[in-house]
Scaffold this motif. Structure first.
Motif, PDB file in Angstrom:
ATOM      1  N   GLU A 188     -34.580  19.878  10.949  1.00  0.00           N
ATOM      2  CA  GLU A 188     -35.256  21.000  10.298  1.00  0.00           C
ATOM      3  C   GLU A 188     -36.228  20.495   9.230  1.00  0.00           C
ATOM      4  O   GLU A 188     -37.334  21.027   9.078  1.00  0.00           O
ATOM      5  N   VAL A 189     -35.802  19.488   8.481  1.00  0.00           N
ATOM      6  CA  VAL A 189     -36.651  18.930   7.431  1.00  0.00           C
ATOM      7  C   VAL A 189     -37.883  18.270   8.048  1.00  0.00           C
ATOM      8  O   VAL A 189     -39.014  18.456   7.578  1.00  0.00           O
ATOM      9  N   LYS A 190     -37.682  17.510   9.119  1.00  0.00           N
ATOM     10  CA  LYS A 190     -38.806  16.866   9.795  1.00  0.00           C
ATOM     11  C   LYS A 190     -39.811  17.917  10.255  1.00  0.00           C
ATOM     12  O   LYS A 190     -41.035  17.721  10.131  1.00  0.00           O
ATOM     13  N   PRO A 237     -31.941   7.897   8.834  1.00  0.00           N
ATOM     14  CA  PRO A 237     -31.488   9.250   9.193  1.00  0.00           C
ATOM     15  C   PRO A 237     -30.261   9.710   8.412  1.00  0.00           C
ATOM     16  O   PRO A 237     -29.967  10.910   8.391  1.00  0.00           O
ATOM     17  N   GLU A 238     -29.566   8.775   7.768  1.00  0.00           N
ATOM     18  CA  GLU A 238     -28.423   9.174   6.946  1.00  0.00           C
ATOM     19  C   GLU A 238     -28.861   9.919   5.690  1.00  0.00           C
ATOM     20  O   GLU A 238     -28.031  10.516   4.991  1.00  0.00           O
ATOM     21  N   PHE A 239     -30.177   9.930   5.402  1.00  0.00           N
ATOM     22  CA  PHE A 239     -30.655  10.583   4.186  1.00  0.00           C
ATOM     23  C   PHE A 239     -30.350  12.078   4.196  1.00  0.00           C
ATOM     24  O   PHE A 239     -30.042  12.660   3.151  1.00  0.00           O
ATOM     25  N   GLN A 244     -17.089  23.986   9.017  1.00  0.00           N
ATOM     26  CA  GLN A 244     -17.608  22.750   9.602  1.00  0.00           C
ATOM     27  C   GLN A 244     -18.945  22.456   8.941  1.00  0.00           C
ATOM     28  O   GLN A 244     -19.851  23.291   8.960  1.00  0.00           O
ATOM     29  N   ILE A 245     -19.065  21.285   8.338  1.00  0.00           N
ATOM     30  CA  ILE A 245     -20.254  20.939   7.556  1.00  0.00           C
ATOM     31  C   ILE A 245     -21.530  21.208   8.347  1.00  0.00           C
ATOM     32  O   ILE A 245     -21.672  20.790   9.498  1.00  0.00           O
ATOM     33  N   GLY A 246     -22.446  21.928   7.700  1.00  0.00           N
ATOM     34  CA  GLY A 246     -23.751  22.187   8.299  1.00  0.00           C
ATOM     35  C   GLY A 246     -23.851  23.534   8.983  1.00  0.00           C
ATOM     36  O   GLY A 246     -24.943  24.080   9.122  1.00  0.00           O
ATOM     37  N   HIS A 247     -22.711  24.072   9.432  1.00  0.00           N
ATOM     38  CA  HIS A 247     -22.725  25.325  10.190  1.00  0.00           C
ATOM     39  C   HIS A 247     -22.310  26.497   9.310  1.00  0.00           C
ATOM     40  O   HIS A 247     -21.622  26.332   8.307  1.00  0.00           O
ATOM     41  N   PRO A 265     -25.941  17.152   8.169  1.00  0.00           N
ATOM     42  CA  PRO A 265     -25.842  16.608   9.523  1.00  0.00           C
ATOM     43  C   PRO A 265     -27.210  16.469  10.180  1.00  0.00           C
ATOM     44  O   PRO A 265     -28.210  16.943   9.656  1.00  0.00           O
ATOM     45  N   GLU A 266     -27.218  15.859  11.348  1.00  0.00           N
ATOM     46  CA  GLU A 266     -28.474  15.479  12.001  1.00  0.00           C
ATOM     47  C   GLU A 266     -29.377  16.673  12.276  1.00  0.00           C
ATOM     48  O   GLU A 266     -30.595  16.591  12.118  1.00  0.00           O
ATOM     49  N   PHE A 267     -28.798  17.803  12.686  1.00  0.00           N
ATOM     50  CA  PHE A 267     -29.665  18.935  13.027  1.00  0.00           C
ATOM     51  C   PHE A 267     -30.356  19.496  11.790  1.00  0.00           C
ATOM     52  O   PHE A 267     -31.419  20.102  11.892  1.00  0.00           O
TER      53      PHE A 267
END
Length: 659
Positions: free
Chosen positions: A189-191, A178-180, A339-342, A183-185
């Motif tokens: 989205e990719v999944k 999951p570190e690929f 904030q990274i990802g947002h 951030p996790e959210f």
């Protein structure tokens, strides 16, 4: 062995000047590179420009220059800006570089040989902005966003990458590693894109070549095809990698290009690194995971209010506007507020409020007061604390914990959180000064030990701040470092050597002003002037004409024999096997004719339909390439012979006489 750290930004498309989005990503890359250098790692920081594709070809044609001339003109805008901002990339890659072209062609040939690339015909909806075919679901998303005008239906022969074959390995990559994507959210989205609702079998093979454009890397052995921009662009991370640094530790991307980096990019690499006997329906081999990027780190957008910044909306913030406040100030704001990802809304009001609160009134004021008190009460010598009360112990414990907390958040690429924690501590120090009242302590020798403790605590906090913030604000951190009496470059310090309670190496110097408070009204007037100057059209240089010499004079009667008419192009198509000719059906008002024009190098057939032209209507018919052409279009050109069609006004009707 020294740990290696390889960080990349996306390569930026050279169809516009850099804006705050480009700046943020590259500053983040630079902060990461500087931070990991101070961790003692062997760092390689890559950025660059993406210079192929349909939009470049069209823009160049409109301007009457070659695509290479266009990209050579625009790419330095990025290189020069990064230098002006003091960014430290180790290499600037351009996709027009020979080394990159060779890598793309080599890998294309490799995958063609393994069957991962094949040729077929494709018909579907094509997104002009993404330069990619889209699925029905993606088309609906674009339509919902009001972007349906960017979709066109295309049918062409194409080379395809067998993306669907790698779906199993991709899903394992996301599930087991999951570190690929962080951030996790964003990973979720990719999944959802690869396997909506957990349902597999949705990935389609990917078109990776074009015949409708010429500006790109030719497919080896089949040069009517050029390599599709994403297969070309993504391979820059491989073509420009420093020996021994593969794979990337962090691929920095904006959320809008996450799909290309988290789906297509690893699939390309899986195909390149898989070996005979690897089962695409079985387990993803660990050795292949080790050759993929460690993390694709996706950040959000800078918004103007609730709206994404866009050139068409005219709400883009340009780097010059940020740099008006200083490089370090701009860098600090970008790292402190995103904030990274947002996504994050930008206003100049919030920008200036942040700089005034955190830098002028915060760190700048704290440093000036603390260093001045050391000079006034201890002649610049940093004392050793001897006496501690409860408040002193709280400050000391927080200070000792500060460095570890900051570095832990930075290790997680969370500079927003790291800086927030540091500034919470600096604000606590302001309260500590108010409570301790060192100016009163200095009046009574009985309070000497307490004053020593307060002054030493302030010094230690500032010294740690200079080291920790050096990757974010290199110039400001160096000023603080020197004011504290330290020698050398703070950027050459190592976090591992940062001992919060270490004694001072030398007396402090005169405090250097770190940041002046901003007068917001005056600053906004200056920003508006910068915006106005940026929007003003550049004064064109006087062209040096390179044109053929005048022909001999003719009399009016000779000229009057030429019958020039307004024509309307109804249809246009390329002439097979001809490098220059386009076959057109032209309406002259009184009849329709077939006319051939040697204008393919400047105009695509699709761009000609509906265009008004001037036709030499009484020119005798002649056969070319087995097709009878009756008439000739009037064009302008210089000695380079590139044609520029003469265009009558839109209200001129077919058949009108031109005289």
């Amino acid at each position: 062995m020294t740990k290696r750290f390889y960080v990349t930004t996306p390569i930026y498309y050279v169809n516009d000047k850099p804006h705050i989005g480009h700046t943020y990503t590259t500053v983040l890359g630079d902060v990461l590179a500087r931070h990991h250098r101070m961790l003692g790692e062997d760092v390689y920081f890559l950025t660059g420009t993406d210079e192929h594709g349909q939009k470049i070809e069209k823009t160049a044609a409109k301007r009457g220059i070659t695509p290479q001339e266009l990209v050579d003109e625009v790419a330095p805008n990025f290189q020069n800006l990064w230098k002006e901002m003091g960014l430290t990339p180790d290499h600037f890659v351009r996709t027009t570089h020979a080394r990159h072209k060779a890598t793309v062609q080599e890998r294309f040939t490799q995958l063609l040989g393994t069957g991962d690339i094949y040729k077929a015909s494709y018909k579907g909806l094509y997104s002009v902005s993404d330069e990619a075919y889209v699925t029905e679901t993606q088309a609906k998303e674009l339509q919902a966003q009001g972007l349906a005008h960017q979709l066109v239906e295309l049918e062409e022969e194409s080379y395809f990458f067998r993306l669907a074959a790698y779906e199993n390995w991709l899903i394992q990559l996301y599930e087991k590693y999951p570190e690929f994507v962080q951030p996790e959210f964003r990973l979720n989205e990719v999944k959802q894109f690869v396997s909506p609702g957990g349902e597999r079998g949705n990935l389609q093979d990917l078109s990776i070549s074009r015949t409708s454009i010429t500006w790109g890397i030719p497919v080896p052995g089949d040069e009517k095809h050029v390599v599709y921009v994403w297969f070309d662009a993504l391979l820059n991370y491989l073509s420009a990698c420093k020996e021994g640094h593969w794979p990337p530790t962090i691929n920095l991307v904006g959320k809008d290009i996450l799909r290309f980096h988290a789906v297509y990019w690893p699939a390309f690499l899986m195909a390149m690194y898989r070996q005979e006997g690897d089962d695409l329906n079985g387990e993803l081999p660990a050795r292949i995971r080790e050759l993929l990027p460690q993390t694709v780190l996706a950040h959000g957008w800078w918004l103007m209010g609730e709206t994404k910044m866009s050139k068409s909306l005219g709400n883009i913030v340009r780097p010059k506007e940020l740099l008006h406040f200083g490089t370090d100030a701009a860098r600090f704001f970008l790292m402190r507020d995103m904030q990274i990802g947002h996504d994050r809304a930008f206003t100049f009001e919030s920008f200036m409020d942040r700089l005034n609160a955190d830098l002028a009134n915060g760190l700048g004021n704290l440093a000036s007061r603390s260093i001045s008190m050391l000079q006034r009460y201890r002649s610049g010598i940093v004392p050793i604390p001897q006496k501690w009360d409860d408040e002193d112990r709280v400050v000391a414990e927080q200070g000792a914990k500060l460095c570890a907390d900051y570095l832990a958040k930075a290790e997680a690429n969370d500079f927003n959180g790291a800086l927030d924690g540091l500034w919470v501590y600096l604000r606590h120090l302001d309260g500590y000064i108010v409570k301790a009242e060192p100016w009163k302590l200095a009046k009574d020798e009985a309070n000497k030990e307490k004053l020593d403790t307060v002054l030493c605590q302030l010094y230690r906090a500032l010294r740690a701040t200079a080291v920790l913030t050096a990757p974010v604000m290199p110039g400001m951190a160096q000023l603080l470092w020197e004011s504290l009496g330290m020698t050398g470059q703070v950027s050459e310090q190592r976090f591992a050597d940062l001992a919060f309670e270490a004694p001072a190496a030398a007396p402090v110097n005169d405090p250097k002003p770190l940041f002046a408070r901003i007068d917001k009204d005056a600053a906004m007037t200056e920003i508006e002037a910068i915006k106005t100057a940026e929007m003003a059209p550049a004064t064109p240089a006087e062209p040096s004409l390179d044109v053929p010499p005048m022909k001999e004079n003719i009399d009016y009667d000779t000229f009057a024999k030429t019958d020039l008419r307004v024509g309307l192009i109804l249809e246009a198509e390329e002439v097979p096997k001809s490098k220059k000719l386009i076959k057109m059906k032209v309406d002259l008002g009184f009849e329709q004719r077939t006319i051939l024009g040697g204008i393919k190098e400047a105009y695509a057939p699709a761009d000609l339909v509906g265009r008004r032209v001037v036709v030499v209507a009484n020119l005798a018919p002649r056969a070319m390439m087995g097709i009878e052409s009756h008439g000739m279009l009037l064009c302008a050109s210089d000695n380079a012979s590139k044609p520029y069609l003469i265009a009558p006004p839109e209200d001129a009707k077919p058949g009108f006489v031109v005289r």
